[in-house]
Design a protein around this motif. Structure first.
Motif, PDB file in Angstrom:
ATOM      1  N   ILE A   3      -1.397  -5.394   5.522  1.00 21.88           N
ATOM      2  CA  ILE A   3      -2.659  -5.006   5.309  1.00 21.88           C
ATOM      3  C   ILE A   3      -3.477  -4.347   6.407  1.00 21.88           C
ATOM      4  O   ILE A   3      -3.279  -5.099   7.304  1.00 21.88           O
ATOM      5  N   GLN A   5      -6.786  -2.581   7.824  1.00 25.53           N
ATOM      6  CA  GLN A   5      -8.312  -2.344   7.400  1.00 25.53           C
ATOM      7  C   GLN A   5      -8.917  -1.439   7.808  1.00 25.53           C
ATOM      8  O   GLN A   5      -8.133  -1.089   9.106  1.00 25.53           O
ATOM      9  N   VAL A   6      -9.180  -0.659   6.671  1.00 25.17           N
ATOM     10  CA  VAL A   6     -10.324   1.307   7.237  1.00 25.17           C
ATOM     11  C   VAL A   6     -11.300   0.535   7.261  1.00 25.17           C
ATOM     12  O   VAL A   6     -11.859   0.446   6.484  1.00 25.17           O
ATOM     13  N   GLU A   7     -11.600   1.080   8.255  1.00 25.44           N
ATOM     14  CA  GLU A   7     -13.643   0.515   8.329  1.00 25.44           C
ATOM     15  C   GLU A   7     -14.562   2.527   9.123  1.00 25.44           C
ATOM     16  O   GLU A   7     -15.590   2.256   8.456  1.00 25.44           O
TER      17      GLU A   7
END
Length: 56
Positions: A3, A5-7
């Motif tokens: 997983i 998560q790209v911000e």
């Protein structure tokens, strides 16, 4: 399964060139207030696709 998560994504436009792309099937899920069924949907699709992008 990883997983990630790209911000603040940075897009490398060269990755869209045909010679730089890998063959595969991508799945995209657009979700909103679906946490009750999210795990079931992921389990259903994860073996049929090469990547799964989930957008909330």
């Amino acid at each position: 399964m990883a997983i990630i998560q790209v911000e603040h994504p940075v897009i490398d436009k060269s990755s869209f060139e045909p010679q730089n792309r890998q063959d595969g099937i991508s799945g995209v899920m657009l979700i909103h207030n679906e946490e009750e069924f999210l795990a079931q949907v992921i389990d259903t699709w994860i073996d049929a696709i090469d990547e799964l992008v989930i957008v909330f």
